[in-house]
Each structure stands twice: as structure tokens, then as C-alpha cells.
Design a protein around this motif. Structure first.
Motif, PDB file in Angstrom:
ATOM      1  N   ALA A 194      44.765  45.118  28.888  1.00 13.73           N
ATOM      2  CA  ALA A 194      46.414  45.468  29.646  1.00 13.73           C
ATOM      3  C   ALA A 194      45.846  45.548  31.036  1.00 13.73           C
ATOM      4  O   ALA A 194      46.093  45.331  31.367  1.00 13.73           O
ATOM      5  N   ALA A 195      44.899  46.251  30.909  1.00 10.59           N
ATOM      6  CA  ALA A 195      44.741  45.950  32.189  1.00 10.59           C
ATOM      7  C   ALA A 195      44.778  44.358  33.530  1.00 10.59           C
ATOM      8  O   ALA A 195      44.913  44.301  34.437  1.00 10.59           O
ATOM      9  N   ARG A 196      44.360  43.571  32.583  1.00  8.28           N
ATOM     10  CA  ARG A 196      44.570  42.406  33.479  1.00  8.28           C
ATOM     11  C   ARG A 196      45.630  41.883  33.219  1.00  8.28           C
ATOM     12  O   ARG A 196      46.380  41.635  34.258  1.00  8.28           O
ATOM     13  N   SER A 197      46.876  42.972  32.609  1.00 12.80           N
ATOM     14  CA  SER A 197      48.200  42.124  32.950  1.00 12.80           C
ATOM     15  C   SER A 197      48.383  43.122  33.465  1.00 12.80           C
ATOM     16  O   SER A 197      49.627  42.157  34.677  1.00 12.80           O
ATOM     17  N   ASN A 198      48.264  44.040  33.882  1.00 13.64           N
ATOM     18  CA  ASN A 198      48.734  45.181  34.933  1.00 13.64           C
ATOM     19  C   ASN A 198      48.638  44.519  36.538  1.00 13.64           C
ATOM     20  O   ASN A 198      49.231  44.334  37.050  1.00 13.64           O
ATOM     21  N   ALA A 199      46.989  43.968  36.790  1.00 11.93           N
ATOM     22  CA  ALA A 199      46.338  42.738  37.627  1.00 11.93           C
ATOM     23  C   ALA A 199      47.767  42.218  37.521  1.00 11.93           C
ATOM     24  O   ALA A 199      47.919  41.707  39.270  1.00 11.93           O
ATOM     25  N   PHE A 200      48.682  41.159  36.781  1.00  8.32           N
ATOM     26  CA  PHE A 200      49.530  39.982  37.296  1.00  8.32           C
ATOM     27  C   PHE A 200      50.495  41.464  37.983  1.00  8.32           C
ATOM     28  O   PHE A 200      51.763  40.203  38.925  1.00  8.32           O
ATOM     29  N   LEU A 201      50.897  42.298  37.072  1.00  9.57           N
ATOM     30  CA  LEU A 201      52.403  43.000  37.577  1.00  9.57           C
ATOM     31  C   LEU A 201      51.979  43.385  38.641  1.00  9.57           C
ATOM     32  O   LEU A 201      53.550  43.279  39.732  1.00  9.57           O
ATOM     33  N   SER A 202      50.868  43.919  39.093  1.00 10.25           N
ATOM     34  CA  SER A 202      51.141  44.460  40.582  1.00 10.25           C
ATOM     35  C   SER A 202      50.544  43.739  40.984  1.00 10.25           C
ATOM     36  O   SER A 202      51.139  43.936  42.754  1.00 10.25           O
ATOM     37  N   GLY A 203      50.674  42.720  41.593  1.00 12.78           N
ATOM     38  CA  GLY A 203      49.764  40.784  42.383  1.00 12.78           C
ATOM     39  C   GLY A 203      48.504  40.809  42.488  1.00 12.78           C
ATOM     40  O   GLY A 203      48.674  40.461  44.135  1.00 12.78           O
ATOM     41  N   THR A 204      47.846  42.274  42.560  1.00 12.85           N
ATOM     42  CA  THR A 204      45.572  41.703  42.625  1.00 12.85           C
ATOM     43  C   THR A 204      45.858  40.870  42.619  1.00 12.85           C
ATOM     44  O   THR A 204      44.959  40.366  42.524  1.00 12.85           O
ATOM     45  N   ALA A 205      46.366  39.757  41.240  1.00 15.96           N
ATOM     46  CA  ALA A 205      45.959  39.292  40.864  1.00 15.96           C
ATOM     47  C   ALA A 205      47.457  38.062  41.003  1.00 15.96           C
ATOM     48  O   ALA A 205      48.366  38.050  40.240  1.00 15.96           O
ATOM     49  N   ASP A 206      47.258  36.768  41.959  1.00 19.50           N
ATOM     50  CA  ASP A 206      47.765  35.638  41.830  1.00 19.50           C
ATOM     51  C   ASP A 206      48.867  35.265  40.187  1.00 19.50           C
ATOM     52  O   ASP A 206      49.429  34.642  40.026  1.00 19.50           O
ATOM     53  N   GLY A 207      47.989  34.536  39.402  1.00 19.65           N
ATOM     54  CA  GLY A 207      47.359  34.165  38.228  1.00 19.65           C
ATOM     55  C   GLY A 207      46.189  33.622  37.472  1.00 19.65           C
ATOM     56  O   GLY A 207      45.486  34.301  37.550  1.00 19.65           O
ATOM     57  N   GLY A 208      46.855  33.236  36.769  1.00 15.10           N
ATOM     58  CA  GLY A 208      45.692  33.726  35.266  1.00 15.10           C
ATOM     59  C   GLY A 208      46.154  32.615  33.825  1.00 15.10           C
ATOM     60  O   GLY A 208      46.889  32.794  34.047  1.00 15.10           O
ATOM     61  N   TYR A 209      45.037  31.871  33.482  1.00 13.04           N
ATOM     62  CA  TYR A 209      45.021  31.082  32.176  1.00 13.04           C
ATOM     63  C   TYR A 209      44.705  32.193  30.956  1.00 13.04           C
ATOM     64  O   TYR A 209      44.140  33.596  31.495  1.00 13.04           O
ATOM     65  N   VAL A 227      44.248  32.545  47.247  1.00 10.61           N
ATOM     66  CA  VAL A 227      44.887  32.679  46.053  1.00 10.61           C
ATOM     67  C   VAL A 227      43.615  33.889  45.400  1.00 10.61           C
ATOM     68  O   VAL A 227      42.531  33.267  45.165  1.00 10.61           O
ATOM     69  N   THR A 228      44.053  34.435  44.935  1.00 11.99           N
ATOM     70  CA  THR A 228      43.668  35.553  43.637  1.00 11.99           C
ATOM     71  C   THR A 228      43.790  35.023  42.437  1.00 11.99           C
ATOM     72  O   THR A 228      44.943  35.421  41.563  1.00 11.99           O
ATOM     73  N   TRP A 229      43.084  34.537  41.966  1.00 10.63           N
ATOM     74  CA  TRP A 229      43.277  34.545  40.616  1.00 10.63           C
ATOM     75  C   TRP A 229      41.866  34.878  39.502  1.00 10.63           C
ATOM     76  O   TRP A 229      40.623  35.631  38.794  1.00 10.63           O
ATOM     77  N   SER A 230      42.794  35.451  38.108  1.00 14.31           N
ATOM     78  CA  SER A 230      42.326  36.579  37.155  1.00 14.31           C
ATOM     79  C   SER A 230      41.683  35.527  36.068  1.00 14.31           C
ATOM     80  O   SER A 230      42.358  34.704  35.403  1.00 14.31           O
ATOM     81  N   LEU A 231      39.978  36.531  35.527  1.00 10.47           N
ATOM     82  CA  LEU A 231      39.081  35.398  34.624  1.00 10.47           C
ATOM     83  C   LEU A 231      39.261  36.486  33.660  1.00 10.47           C
ATOM     84  O   LEU A 231      38.966  37.333  34.233  1.00 10.47           O
ATOM     85  N   TYR A 232      39.397  36.565  32.060  1.00  8.53           N
ATOM     86  CA  TYR A 232      39.402  37.899  31.562  1.00  8.53           C
ATOM     87  C   TYR A 232      37.381  37.630  31.017  1.00  8.53           C
ATOM     88  O   TYR A 232      37.158  38.613  30.847  1.00  8.53           O
TER      89      TYR A 232
END
Length: 544
Positions: free
Chosen positions: A254-269, A54-59
Motif C-alpha cells: 500500500a505504501a509503495r502504491s502511494n509512492a507512485f500516486l504521490s510522485g515520490t517514485a517515478d516508476g517501479g517494476y 529518476v527515482t525508482w521504487s523497489l519492493y
């Protein structure tokens, strides 16, 4: 508690829109219409099966993985899966045994923890009382510089009293100390590994060696942190479903939101508030809202200036259009805060929020009455300096709203913009507060007990930024913190809330639920602020 994580305060504020409080764990309907249509639940649906990764996004990238220095969302979000505490905060904001099998308080000044047998560190060695003693004592070592050191202010000794028993001896009763054993101050690391790693402990070079469901695999500075499942984890109910979790760092919202939309990040808090509507309507996943213990507040920094008169503080509070602020700064997701400590901070005792928080009146919005108070205080035209920063759009939004409100009622509210680093210094360096009257904070409790928040308003406390001093408040705090019965302590804490609302050293603004984005690929994550200490990644797996 919340509000006075120093480094966290800054990044917490950066996440203002995503982090404030909701209901204490219950599934609760909210407003309807656009982003404001939401419900609060402590967990997402259970995973159907495991996943390889799983790939998880941190700010932001964690600045450390040393538990004694971790005082912010990014490091704690990672460490929650790697290192564990004597006690454990659950997704519905309760406190239960963790690495300690049980806890006893034989007298008001003694805490005894019996450890679980057979718990293994990631290197295969077994946890003993020596490891616990060494781990807790690190917070008291000036060379370590732990921001959690004040948690142990009433501790006279940390002793091994058996192979699997640790005793804390206190100078005075301190109920909050025990609750803090469920968060960073109660973390247990291998004593041998601490000695071996030395100054490199918690860095990309030195790593960590704890007991959680995941072990640190790699840390590529500036790129990612990767965890791998630990097959020897003691709690089979939380055996990791996913083999590997990779954390990536994206500071731009904005880049973080795009990661969610593109599927490069599976999730994030801590989902960017500016993207809530877009993400919820994208069909790429879902935004879930969880329990929180935080509130966006205005902390008074100078009680000898214009805001030294409580009438001026009350007037400024009355001039705030909180609903408009929530719409602009939090994507419409939130409610006006009724008190400095949020509703969700009352979660420890079921029903206490309904008894002590809910009956509070909604903050009054009354420009005419506020103007009258300013005139009565002789404060018309007097300057109030509010510090702001480029660190996040939400900070500017709230600052502009406060400036507009102040000017409406006759105050000369000036905004002073500083760099993110300078903003951070306000919370750790008293000299950085010179010439400032107000700062926007995002105060949250680490534990689901509001007494944690109110400790920071005691005379002389490190987190008492404006040097507020009230002997009655101090005495009321001591009574609450000495009461071991949670129900009785809740009643005593209500008195702290009453005094704080009367004196307003901190002006409540709004509360919002915690947020998490999950792609359609994954599920199982807890949704609330407990993820800072609960091993949240262990339950993540495939949604189908």
C-alpha cells in the motif's frame, strides 16, 4: 531458469500477482473489463529527452550487489544497469552478443568467446580475458557460495586462450550453459577490483566496478542506492539518457502504491496487484504489461505421501478454479497456466510457443471427475499439508483456494503458516520440507528457453524439491540440452513438457504479464522480465 532461484523464489512468490508469463514479446490483446483489459508490449514509448534524475521504487532493499550472489529481483534490478554479461537478453526476450563480440562452438564440448576490444570498467581500466576468467571462476569457489554454481556443473576448465578470448571446456554438451552467459553466471567484473575488495565486494562498503551504463554512486543501507551515468560506456546505442537513478525501498504494497500516486517514485517494476485498478485509473501515470517467463505453480514436496499417487495430483489440478484465483490473486490480469514452464519461456525461437505451447488444452476444471480420481486412489480424507506465509496477500489467497479445492474433492488439505524466513528455507534446506506436501512457487526462466525450467525436474537436481525421478525425463533433457539448433531443441523440449504434464511433479496454476508503473514524467523503460539483466534504466528519460 526461474523456478529455482532460491531467494528469488520467495520474493518471486511475494510478487506472484505481478510476475507470471505473458506473450513472448508481441503486442497482444487480452481480456476486457476492469483490470483484465490489457495488452503486452516489450517496451514503453521512447523518451523525448534526458533527465537529471529518476527515482525508482523497489519492493525490498538488495541484500547484495555481488553478481555471484544476486539471485532475486531487487539486486538484479539494480545490477542490470551496472554489470554486464558476455551475452545479453533483449527486451523482446532474445539473446544477442554483449561483452562478447562473437561466440563459436567448434565442437559440442567447447565454447569460445571473443571479447569486445576497448570496453572499460567504471574505474577506467580496460576489460581483458583475465577479467572474464576470474569472474566466471568465482561461481565455482565454495568460499563464495554462488547459487549459480550448478550452471557450471559440466565445465572442466575456464581458460584464457588469447588477450580477448576465453574458452570453456566441457565434460558433456551443454547448450544451456551458453544461454546462461546472458544472465548472472556470465557477468564480468574487474579481476583487480575483486582482489582489492575481497570480502567487502558487493556490499555498501566495497561496492562494484563493472562495465554497464551506470556506476554505483552511493548505497545508504536502509535508505537508498544511487547510480550515476558512466560517460565511458561502450554501447553508444544505450548511452544513459538520465544522469542519476535513485532506488528507494518500500516493502509495504500500500505504501509503495502511494509512492507512485504521490510522485515520490517515478516508476517501479512488479506493481502490487491490489493496486492495479487504482493506479490505472489514477491519472498519475500508467501501468504497462510486458513479456514474462514465469508461472505460478504448486510444487509437490513429498512424492511419498498423499500426493505420491499421480491421480491425486491430477485431481487437485482439476479442482482448481484458476479463473477465480487469477481474479482474486492477480487483479484479474492473467491466464490459466497450461504447463509448468510458461508460454513466455518459449520466446527464444519465434513461433515455438504457437507450435508447442498454444495447442495444449486449457486446464480442466471438473470437480466431479476430480472426486472420482480421489476415490479411485483411495485418498478420501487423507491429509495434504500446504505451506503458506504472511509474506504476501497473494500467497494466502492461492493457499486458501487450494485448500477449498482439495476439501471439495475429499482431501484433508491443511495450511501450515510459517515466517517469511522459514518459507525461504524450504527452497534451500531439504529438512525444512519435512511434513510438507505442497508449496506455492513462482517459477521463471532467466533465459527465454523452457529447457532452463525443466532442468530443475531432473533426478537429484538442487531445485527438484519433491525428489521427482523419471529416467525417461532425464534422458529427454540430456537430448534437448545437447542440441545446439534452437528449432530442433524446441521440439525436444516439448517432450519434457509432455512428461511433466503427465506426471505433474509441478501443478501449473496461472500466468500473468510482467508489470511496470511509469509516472507521466518518464518513459522509455522496457516492460518485461528481461529488465533483470538488460540495462533498462539507460533508455529512461522525459516523456515530454
Amino acid at each position: 531458469m526461474r523456478m529455482r532461484r532460491t531467494a528469488a523464489l520467495v520474493t518471486c512468490t511475494a510478487a506472484l500477482a505481478a510476475v507470471a508469463t505473458a506473450c513472448s514479446g508481441a503486442t497482444t490483446p487480452r481480456q476486457t473489463g476492469g483490470a483484465a483489459d490489457y495488452r503486452v508490449t516489450p517496451t514503453s514509448p521512447a523518451a523525448k529527452r534526458g533527465l537529471d534524475s529518476v527515482t525508482w521504487s523497489l519492493y525490498a532493499e538488495p541484500y547484495t550487489l555481488d553478481y555471484a550472489l544476486a539471485y532475486d529481483y531487487p539486486p538484479n534490478t539494480v545490477l542490470a544497469n551496472v554489470c554486464e554479461q558476455l551475452m545479453r537478453v533483449t527486451p523482446d526476450n532474445r539473446i544477442e552478443p554483449g561483452l562478447a563480440l562473437r561466440f563459436e562452438r567448434p565442437d559440442p564440448r567447447t565454447l569460445v568467446y571473443t571479447l569486445r576490444p576497448g570496453v572499460r570498467f567504471h574505474d577506467g581500466t580496460t576489460m581483458t580475458a583475465d577479467d572474464v576468467v576470474a569472474s566466471l571462476k568465482r561461481h565455482l569457489d565454495p568460499a563464495v557460495g554462488s547459487p549459480w554454481a550448478s550452471t557450471f556443473k559440466n565445465v572442466k576448465a575456464v581458460e584464457k586462450t588469447g588477450p580477448l578470448e576465453v574458452t570453456l571446456r566441457l565434460s558433456k554438451p551443454d547448450v544451456l550453459l551458453h544461454e546462461m552467459m546472458a544472465v548472472s553466471p556470465g557477468t564480468v567484473e574487474s579481476a583487480a577490483y575483486l582482489k582489492k575488495a575481497g570480502k567487502d565486494y558487493g556490499t555498501a562498503k566495497g561496492g562494484v566496478n563493472c562495465t554497464g551504463p551506470y556506476a554505483l554512486d552511493t548505497w545508504s543501507r536502509g535508505d537508498s542506492v544511487t547510480l550515476k551515468a558512466f560517460p565511458g560506456y561502450w554501447d553508444r546505442a544505450l548511452a544513459p539518457k538520465t544522469k542519476s537513478v535513485k532506488f528507494t525501498f518500500i516493502e509495504d504494497p500500500a505504501a509503495r502504491s502511494n509512492a507512485f500516486l504521490s510522485g515520490t517514485a517515478d516508476g517501479g517494476y512488479l506493481v502490487p496487484s491490489s493496486a492495479l485498478d487504482q493506479l490505472r485509473g489514477s491519472g498519475k501515470g500508467k501501468v504497462l504489461f510486458g513479456p514474462n517467463t514465469a508461472a505460478a505453480d504448486l510444487s509437490v514436496l513429498d512424492l511419498k505421501g498423499t500426493l505420491g499417487d499421480v491421480r491425486v495430483r491430477r485431481a487437485l489440478s482439476m479442482a482448481l478454479d484458476r479463473k477465480a484465483i487469477i481474479k482474486a490473486a492477480a487483479g484479474g490480469v492473467g491466464v490459466p497456466a497450461k504447463a509448468p514452464a510458461a508460454r513466455g519461456a518459449w520466446a527464444l525461437v519465434p513461433g515455438s510457443a504457437a507450435t508447442y505451447y498454444d495447442p495444449l488444452p486449457e486446464p480442466k476444471y471438473d470437480i466431479a471427475a476430480a472426486k472420482k480420481l480421489v476415490r479411485e486412489a483411495g485418498a478420501e480424507g487423507k491429509r495434504v499439508t500446504l505451506v503458506t506465509s504472511t509474506l504476501a496477500p497473494e500467497v494466502s489467497i492461492v493457499a486458501n483456494a487450494v485448500q477449498g479445492a482439495g476439501r471439495q474433492i475429499g482431501l484433508d488439505v491443511r495450511l501450515k503458516s510459517v515466517s517469511p524466513d522459514a518459507y525461504s528455507s524450504i527452497f534451500v534446506d531439504p529438512s525444512a520440507r519435512a511434513g510438507l506436501d505442497l508449496v506455492i512457487t513462482n517459477g521463471y526462466d532467466n533465459t527465454p528457453d523452457p529447457v532452463e525450467f525443466y532442468q530443475y525436474l531432473r533426478t537429484g537436481d538442487f531445485g527438484n524439491y519433491g525428489n521427482y525421478s523419471n529416467p525417461g525425463f532425464d534422458a529427454a533433457f540430456d537430448r534437448a540440452n545437447a542440441e545446439p539448433d534452437p528449432d530442433k531443441r524446441a521440439g525436444l523440449t516439448a517432450e519434457l513438457q509432455r512428461i511433466a504434464l503427465r506426471d505433474l511433479p509441478v501443478i501449473p496454476v496461472y500466468e500473468a504479464p510482467y508489470t511496470v508503473f511509469l509516472s507521466h514524467r518518464v518513459t522509455g523503460a522496457p516492460t518485461g522480465i528481461a529488465q533483470l539483466y538488460y540495462p533498462w534504466a539507460a533508455s529512461i528519460g522525459a516523456a515530454k
